[in-house]
Write a protein that holds these residues in place. Structure first.
Motif, mmCIF file in Angstrom:
data_model
loop_
_atom_site.group_PDB
_atom_site.id
_atom_site.type_symbol
_atom_site.label_atom_id
_atom_site.label_comp_id
_atom_site.label_asym_id
_atom_site.label_seq_id
_atom_site.Cartn_x
_atom_site.Cartn_y
_atom_site.Cartn_z
ATOM 1 N N ALA A 83 0.837 -1.209 0.000
ATOM 2 C CA ALA A 83 0.000 0.000 0.000
ATOM 3 C C ALA A 83 0.867 1.253 0.000
ATOM 4 N N GLU A 84 1.950 1.223 0.750
ATOM 5 C CA GLU A 84 2.828 2.393 0.817
ATOM 6 C C GLU A 84 3.458 2.646 -0.560
ATOM 7 N N ARG A 85 3.891 1.583 -1.171
ATOM 8 C CA ARG A 85 4.496 1.706 -2.504
ATOM 9 C C ARG A 85 3.482 2.229 -3.521
ATOM 10 N N LEU A 86 2.244 1.681 -3.470
ATOM 11 C CA LEU A 86 1.234 2.094 -4.442
ATOM 12 C C LEU A 86 0.804 3.541 -4.232
ATOM 13 N N SER A 87 0.769 3.979 -2.980
ATOM 14 C CA SER A 87 0.367 5.367 -2.713
ATOM 15 C C SER A 87 1.338 6.304 -3.419
ATOM 16 N N ALA A 88 2.645 5.993 -3.354
ATOM 17 C CA ALA A 88 3.645 6.846 -3.998
ATOM 18 C C ALA A 88 3.544 6.716 -5.520
ATOM 19 N N GLU A 89 3.356 5.502 -5.984
ATOM 20 C CA GLU A 89 3.344 5.228 -7.426
ATOM 21 C C GLU A 89 2.108 5.846 -8.105
ATOM 22 N N GLN A 90 0.947 5.758 -7.444
ATOM 23 C CA GLN A 90 -0.300 6.183 -8.074
ATOM 24 C C GLN A 90 -0.680 7.625 -7.739
ATOM 25 N N GLY A 91 0.000 8.210 -6.737
ATOM 26 C CA GLY A 91 -0.332 9.584 -6.347
ATOM 27 C C GLY A 91 -1.679 9.683 -5.654
ATOM 28 N N ILE A 92 -2.159 8.569 -5.115
ATOM 29 C CA ILE A 92 -3.458 8.511 -4.418
ATOM 30 C C ILE A 92 -3.226 7.665 -3.177
ATOM 31 N N GLU A 93 -3.754 8.072 -2.035
ATOM 32 C CA GLU A 93 -3.549 7.306 -0.813
ATOM 33 C C GLU A 93 -4.218 5.925 -0.949
ATOM 34 N N VAL A 94 -3.424 4.882 -0.922
ATOM 35 C CA VAL A 94 -3.968 3.516 -1.029
ATOM 36 C C VAL A 94 -3.830 2.857 0.347
ATOM 37 N N ALA A 225 2.625 4.978 -16.716
ATOM 38 C CA ALA A 225 1.666 5.946 -16.173
ATOM 39 C C ALA A 225 0.780 5.289 -15.118
ATOM 40 N N PRO A 226 0.420 6.030 -14.054
ATOM 41 C CA PRO A 226 -0.482 5.450 -13.047
ATOM 42 C C PRO A 226 -1.905 5.338 -13.594
ATOM 43 N N VAL A 227 -2.567 4.249 -13.259
ATOM 44 C CA VAL A 227 -3.911 3.991 -13.772
ATOM 45 C C VAL A 227 -4.989 4.575 -12.844
ATOM 46 N N PHE A 228 -4.731 4.562 -11.539
ATOM 47 C CA PHE A 228 -5.768 5.013 -10.592
ATOM 48 C C PHE A 228 -6.300 6.426 -10.896
ATOM 49 N N PRO A 229 -5.416 7.406 -11.225
ATOM 50 C CA PRO A 229 -5.976 8.742 -11.498
ATOM 51 C C PRO A 229 -6.857 8.774 -12.744
ATOM 52 N N ALA A 230 -6.713 7.780 -13.631
ATOM 53 C CA ALA A 230 -7.448 7.808 -14.907
ATOM 54 C C ALA A 230 -8.863 7.227 -14.801
ATOM 55 N N TYR A 231 -9.088 6.355 -13.816
ATOM 56 C CA TYR A 231 -10.402 5.688 -13.748
ATOM 57 C C TYR A 231 -10.607 5.147 -12.332
ATOM 58 N N ALA A 232 -11.710 5.545 -11.721
ATOM 59 C CA ALA A 232 -11.920 5.187 -10.309
ATOM 60 C C ALA A 232 -12.264 3.710 -10.120
ATOM 61 N N HIS A 233 -12.732 3.054 -11.188
ATOM 62 C CA HIS A 233 -13.062 1.634 -11.024
ATOM 63 C C HIS A 233 -11.973 0.769 -11.633
ATOM 64 N N SER A 234 -10.745 1.047 -11.193
ATOM 65 C CA SER A 234 -9.634 0.253 -11.707
ATOM 66 C C SER A 234 -9.032 -0.580 -10.583
ATOM 67 N N ILE A 235 -8.404 -1.665 -10.990
ATOM 68 C CA ILE A 235 -7.769 -2.579 -10.032
ATOM 69 C C ILE A 235 -6.377 -2.889 -10.567
ATOM 70 N N LEU A 236 -5.369 -2.661 -9.726
ATOM 71 C CA LEU A 236 -3.987 -2.919 -10.144
ATOM 72 C C LEU A 236 -3.618 -4.365 -9.835
ATOM 73 N N VAL A 237 -2.853 -4.938 -10.743
ATOM 74 C CA VAL A 237 -2.336 -6.299 -10.548
ATOM 75 C C VAL A 237 -0.831 -6.241 -10.799
ATOM 76 N N ASN A 238 -0.077 -6.851 -9.908
ATOM 77 C CA ASN A 238 1.374 -6.831 -10.096
ATOM 78 C C ASN A 238 1.962 -8.064 -9.411
ATOM 79 N N SER A 239 3.276 -8.282 -9.623
ATOM 80 C CA SER A 239 3.919 -9.407 -8.953
ATOM 81 C C SER A 239 5.405 -9.117 -8.787
ATOM 82 N N PHE A 240 6.065 -10.023 -8.106
ATOM 83 C CA PHE A 240 7.502 -9.867 -7.872
ATOM 84 C C PHE A 240 8.304 -10.794 -8.792
ATOM 85 N N SER A 241 7.596 -11.409 -9.755
ATOM 86 C CA SER A 241 8.244 -12.380 -10.645
ATOM 87 C C SER A 241 9.371 -11.752 -11.440
ATOM 88 N N LYS A 242 9.141 -10.548 -11.965
ATOM 89 C CA LYS A 242 10.143 -9.932 -12.844
ATOM 90 C C LYS A 242 10.963 -8.895 -12.090
#
Ligand code: PLP
Length: 395
Positions: A83-94, A225-242
């Motif tokens: 959540a801390e990482r995403l808040s910085a990445e997306q510019g929105i408190e997650v 580009a961050p997706v959260f600012p572009a659309y409020a009904h978005s869900i981020l998916v990520n992993s540590f694989s790469k």
């Protein structure tokens, strides 16, 4: 046959890929691993950084390490770190409550499609797309609908708008893209957000945007580009694989935009589905990433390979868009039949994946997560294969 018919029919689609692997395996047995230039696998070849390995050794050496079940949505420390990482990445408190830890990005996508889609619902995906998406849609009973992209494989919001229908529930985008290497711009995401907002009210159905970003940290200049600012009904998916070279450890996450209507319900349902499928994500690696801070594999590793493969392809006369991220390039096939052309490449001991597997025939995919010497050694083979293809076409 003890296999359920829908699964049996799906296995046919696997046969193409399995045959390719088996052929590659046979070739390696015959010519030795060094004598075959394998660009067909999406397996990250940059190892986890030594600092991360040290951290992991410390965790394993701790006699108090807990090997018991963990909370189904994830360990609080892992959710908080994400959540801390995403808040910085997306510019929105997650908040940590928006995050569910999963078994890789594929685990997150499987959970989300089963959570959001009813059987018969449609999942819109810009093509070319990752091969796994067809399987995830199949398991959720959803239908994958491809949308065209532009000449550089970037988003075409109008092409997406054209395929949104009453059955559409989810739009799934992937940037940096496997197989094209495209990194979508903020303007493209904003335009897509506007299209989805308009379509959700027109169709009286809330459309969800899933952003699958396992290559987020591997870019060559363009930022993702961050997706959260572009659309409020978005869900981020990520992993540590790469980003940490941990593909075998199966750790990823999903995060629901905190402003989405029913965000809390979606997280709760996704956690429940996650628990039905795998109980919870691997706990040891949740502990590790909670402590990993900004440790990442060195992007320079892939940047060097990108430079080499682009030089080799250019010198051999291929038509391709230089990748902006991830570790794939998706050149145009000199033969319209991309499977025939990958067969020609095989005769040069070069293994590549045909574009039809990614929803865009007439191309082929090369993964450059391979040693640089493999790329350089394949130079002549790439040149000869293209010349033979051109000669076969009389051009
Ligand atoms: N999404 C894309 C675009 C991928 O390329 C991959 C794997 O190659 C995945 C998801 C699955 O990744 P994970 O190992 O995180 O499940």
């Amino acid at each position: 046959m003890p296999i359920a018919p829908p699964i049996a029919s799906r296995l046919a689609a696997f046969a193409v890929i399995r045959d390719m692997f088996e052929e590659g395996h046979r070739m390696k047995e015959r010519f030795g691993a060094e004598g075959v230039y394998d660009f067909s696998l999406g397996n990250p070849d940059a190892p986890p950084p030594e600092t991360f390995r040290g951290l992991l050794r410390g965790l394993v050496a701790d006699p108090a390490l807990d090997h018991g079940y963990a909370p189904v949505a994830g360990l609080p420390e892992a959710r908080a770190a994400v959540a801390e990482r995403l808040s910085a990445e997306q510019g929105i408190e997650v908040p940590p409550q928006a995050v569910v830890m999963t078994a890789g990005a594929s685990g997150a996508l499987n959970v989300l499609l089963r959570t959001l889609c009813e059987p018969g619902d449609e999942l819109v995906v810009p093509a070319p797309y990752f091969v796994g998406y067809e399987n995830y849609a199949f398991l959720a009973g959803a239908r994958l609908v491809a949308a065209a992209t532009d000449r550089r494989f970037h988003l075409d919001p109008e092409a997406i708008a054209a395929v949104l229908r009453p059955k559409t529930r989810v739009i799934l985008i992937n940037s940096p893209n496997n197989p094209s290497g495209a990194v979508y711009t903020p303007a493209e995401l904003e335009a897509l957000g506007a299209v989805l907002e308009e379509a959700s009210s027109r169709l009286h159905r809330r459309l969800y945007l899933l952003a699958d970003e396992p290559y987020r940290t591997i870019t060559f200049g363009a930022a993702v580009a961050p997706v959260f600012p572009a659309y409020a009904h978005s869900i981020l998916v990520n992993s540590f694989s790469k980003e940490l070279g941990l593909a075998g450890e199966r750790l990823g996450y999903l995060a629901v935009h905190p402003a989405a209507e029913d965000a809390a319900h979606v997280v709760e349902a996704a956690s429940a589905v996650n628990s039905m499928m795998v109980v919870h994500a691997p706990a040891l690696f949740q502990r590790a990433i909670a402590r990993a801070g900004g440790i990442r594999v060195d992007t320079a590793h892939y940047e060097r390979r990108r430079t080499s493969i682009c030089e080799v392809l250019e010198a051999a006369g291929y038509d391709f868009v230089p990748p902006e991220g991830a570790f794939y390039v998706f050149p145009r096939s000199p033969l319209a039949d991309d499977r025939r052309f990958t067969a020609l490449l095989r005769e040069e001991r070069i293994l590549a994946s045909p574009g039809c597997a990614f929803g865009v025939p007439g191309h082929f995919r090369l993964s450059f997560a391979v040693p640089e010497k493999t790329i350089l050694a394949a130079r002549e083979g790439f040149r000869r294969a293209r010349e033979r293809a051109c000669a076969a076409q009389g051009g």
